[in-house]
Write a protein that holds these residues in place. Sequence first.
Motif, mmCIF file in Angstrom:
data_model
loop_
_atom_site.group_PDB
_atom_site.id
_atom_site.type_symbol
_atom_site.label_atom_id
_atom_site.label_comp_id
_atom_site.label_asym_id
_atom_site.label_seq_id
_atom_site.Cartn_x
_atom_site.Cartn_y
_atom_site.Cartn_z
ATOM 1 N N GLU A 65 85.093 34.115 35.918
ATOM 2 C CA GLU A 65 84.819 32.693 35.559
ATOM 3 C C GLU A 65 83.342 32.448 36.268
ATOM 4 N N GLY A 66 82.939 32.940 37.402
ATOM 5 C CA GLY A 66 81.668 32.820 37.696
ATOM 6 C C GLY A 66 80.527 33.004 36.890
ATOM 7 N N SER A 67 80.852 34.127 35.995
ATOM 8 C CA SER A 67 79.586 34.476 35.001
ATOM 9 C C SER A 67 79.499 33.744 33.843
ATOM 10 N N LEU A 68 80.752 32.997 33.390
ATOM 11 C CA LEU A 68 80.727 32.364 32.461
ATOM 12 C C LEU A 68 79.708 31.030 32.199
ATOM 13 N N ARG A 69 79.043 30.658 31.092
ATOM 14 C CA ARG A 69 78.111 29.822 30.869
ATOM 15 C C ARG A 69 78.375 28.629 29.919
ATOM 16 N N LEU A 70 79.696 28.113 30.016
ATOM 17 C CA LEU A 70 80.175 27.155 29.199
ATOM 18 C C LEU A 70 79.814 25.761 29.685
ATOM 19 N N LEU A 71 79.672 24.616 29.046
ATOM 20 C CA LEU A 71 79.387 23.313 29.573
ATOM 21 C C LEU A 71 80.357 22.557 30.171
ATOM 22 N N ASN A 72 81.435 23.045 30.144
ATOM 23 C CA ASN A 72 82.530 22.691 30.777
ATOM 24 C C ASN A 72 82.626 23.338 32.062
ATOM 25 N N ASP A 73 83.352 22.734 33.392
ATOM 26 C CA ASP A 73 83.299 23.327 34.515
ATOM 27 C C ASP A 73 84.367 24.387 34.033
ATOM 28 N N THR A 74 83.874 25.705 34.585
ATOM 29 C CA THR A 74 84.701 27.121 34.348
ATOM 30 C C THR A 74 85.475 27.278 35.587
ATOM 31 N N GLU A 75 85.452 26.601 36.334
ATOM 32 C CA GLU A 75 86.350 27.122 37.544
ATOM 33 C C GLU A 75 87.779 26.838 37.318
ATOM 34 N N GLY A 76 88.580 27.953 37.445
ATOM 35 C CA GLY A 76 89.987 27.842 37.238
ATOM 36 C C GLY A 76 90.340 27.804 35.749
ATOM 37 N N MET A 77 89.292 28.025 34.739
ATOM 38 C CA MET A 77 89.536 28.088 33.457
ATOM 39 C C MET A 77 90.413 29.247 33.008
ATOM 40 N N LEU A 78 90.158 30.411 33.602
ATOM 41 C CA LEU A 78 90.823 31.598 33.422
ATOM 42 C C LEU A 78 92.130 32.147 34.341
ATOM 43 N N SER A 79 91.920 31.353 35.621
ATOM 44 C CA SER A 79 92.749 31.681 36.876
ATOM 45 C C SER A 79 93.779 30.999 37.148
ATOM 46 N N THR A 80 94.056 29.668 36.360
ATOM 47 C CA THR A 80 95.070 28.800 36.682
ATOM 48 C C THR A 80 95.837 28.543 35.438
ATOM 49 N N GLY A 81 96.902 28.020 35.640
ATOM 50 C CA GLY A 81 97.992 27.732 34.670
ATOM 51 C C GLY A 81 98.616 28.904 33.815
ATOM 52 N N THR A 82 98.859 28.956 32.758
ATOM 53 C CA THR A 82 99.290 30.042 32.020
ATOM 54 C C THR A 82 98.044 31.022 31.599
ATOM 55 N N MET A 83 97.044 30.684 32.069
ATOM 56 C CA MET A 83 95.934 31.712 31.447
ATOM 57 C C MET A 83 96.189 33.277 32.096
ATOM 58 N N PRO A 84 96.421 33.349 33.478
ATOM 59 C CA PRO A 84 96.476 34.790 33.817
ATOM 60 C C PRO A 84 97.349 35.521 32.963
ATOM 61 N N GLU A 85 98.611 34.935 32.833
ATOM 62 C CA GLU A 85 99.746 35.692 32.146
ATOM 63 C C GLU A 85 99.287 35.966 30.749
ATOM 64 N N TYR A 86 98.899 34.938 30.160
ATOM 65 C CA TYR A 86 98.126 35.135 28.490
ATOM 66 C C TYR A 86 97.094 36.059 28.503
ATOM 67 N N LEU A 87 96.353 36.039 29.536
ATOM 68 C CA LEU A 87 95.309 37.185 29.316
ATOM 69 C C LEU A 87 95.696 38.593 29.425
ATOM 70 N N PHE A 88 96.613 38.654 30.459
ATOM 71 C CA PHE A 88 97.092 39.891 30.890
ATOM 72 C C PHE A 88 97.822 40.494 29.593
ATOM 73 N N ASP A 89 98.712 39.584 28.930
ATOM 74 C CA ASP A 89 99.497 40.063 27.869
ATOM 75 C C ASP A 89 98.359 40.403 26.770
ATOM 76 N N ARG A 90 97.305 39.705 26.531
ATOM 77 C CA ARG A 90 96.322 40.202 25.472
ATOM 78 C C ARG A 90 95.657 41.370 25.734
ATOM 79 N N THR A 91 95.466 41.724 27.037
ATOM 80 C CA THR A 91 94.608 42.976 27.473
ATOM 81 C C THR A 91 95.396 44.293 28.121
ATOM 82 N N ASN A 92 96.661 43.951 28.483
ATOM 83 C CA ASN A 92 97.378 44.868 29.447
ATOM 84 C C ASN A 92 96.701 45.021 30.523
ATOM 85 N N GLY A 93 96.022 44.238 30.957
ATOM 86 C CA GLY A 93 95.300 44.556 32.319
ATOM 87 C C GLY A 93 93.924 45.536 32.253
ATOM 88 N N VAL A 94 93.594 45.856 31.052
ATOM 89 C CA VAL A 94 92.371 46.790 30.801
ATOM 90 C C VAL A 94 90.912 45.678 30.964
#
Length: 421
Positions: A312-341
């Motif tokens: 998240e700290g490396s993203l450059r989107l205009l919305n605040d990226t803090e918690g964008m990937l690491s909160t809510g359902t996103m961690p589980e969703y991203l793991f399902d999409r990548t198998n943790g790779v």
Amino acid sequence: MSNGSMPVTSSTYVSFLPGPPLDRTRWEGWQRWGSTRGHFVPAPVLTARQYTDLTPRQRRFHDLHRLATHSSLPVQSTPMSDAVAWTVQARIEDGAFSHKAGTRTGVMVNGGGAQGKTETVCEAAASFEEEWLDLNNHVNPDAMPGTRDLVAPVAYVRCPVKATPISTCQRILDFYGEDHKGMRLEDLVRTVNTAIVEHATKALVIDDITRLKLHREADQDVLDLIREMMSMPVTLILVGVGIPLSGLLRDGRRDPVTKQWLFPPVKDRGRSPNADAATQHERRFELVDLDPFSYDSPDQVAAWVSHLRAVEGSLRLLNDTEGMLSTGTMPEYLFDRTNGVVGLLEKLIQRGCRLAIQDGTERLTPHALNQCAVSPTDLPDLDPDSGEQPTIPPVKKTSKRKTKGRNTVFDDDGPLTEPAV
């Protein structure tokens, strides 16, 4: 304005323009990569208001700089990669600082495709090289008169697709710029040995080692090549996919507790020269695995979430990226999409950010990422025939269409009730 203070001008974005392509399999390219790695300057962090205040031309420059930033995300260390890097650097240092003439213990780094094996090993080797050159004032202290003035503490090569012992030796000599035209295998091996000594090479990294196919007529040549290299005054770092099953080692099993590979004793009955050679490899190489993230325990989930926060700290989107990937359902969703790779995660995030910039949402969500599919073409360096392509989970899109209502004409609603008097 950038970060609320620095004015944004055209010159601000010159730094994201790429230079000549880097080829780490040549000494010049390896040196340039080692001296410039980490020099990329990411796009400045802007708020939506600051972005709106820019001129159209400045906004376009900023968008291009952001795309370059997302295409050049820094390699984030993980608990698994830290363990591998420690082992690699420890083995290189043990061999480089040893005053004995014996064989150096090497390392075999095993793992699936796109899990960061190459970058982890290269970073560890480059860190060693920097310290070694500083200790020796950037010269070869053992240089002999008449030898080339080229000091290469680390040599990095990649096995070609459908590699053979001859082509592998040629790749090693190509790193130094040595001529090998018309040489037989014996001459190639001897020239490789000479180049390693004369160029003061302490670590030889051979990537994609499992592209060496152990067919019946060539398997002895392959094992002989590895054995010959083990006798050279250099620490061998072999990197590949499925090393335990490649034939370079005998079939073994991985202890689920210690995470170490265990190999059964060689049976005397029917033992072949190849099996004996593989046994020597087991004694002279430490086999380590670079695993993907897991999602089976609270500690593993916490490590995955911590990694997402770092991204998240490396993203450059205009919305605040803090918690964008690491909160809510996103961690589980991203793991399902990548198998943790981590390699698949990087490609997915890169595509999602491009889409978020393009459509103006400036945010990564499961709905947005469902429109982004990572394909094998996003990993062109990985040879599918060698098992290097990771399994890419399919996109599980959720339909927004309402389910068709059930026909209730023939439903029995029960007896009619009399209206209250």
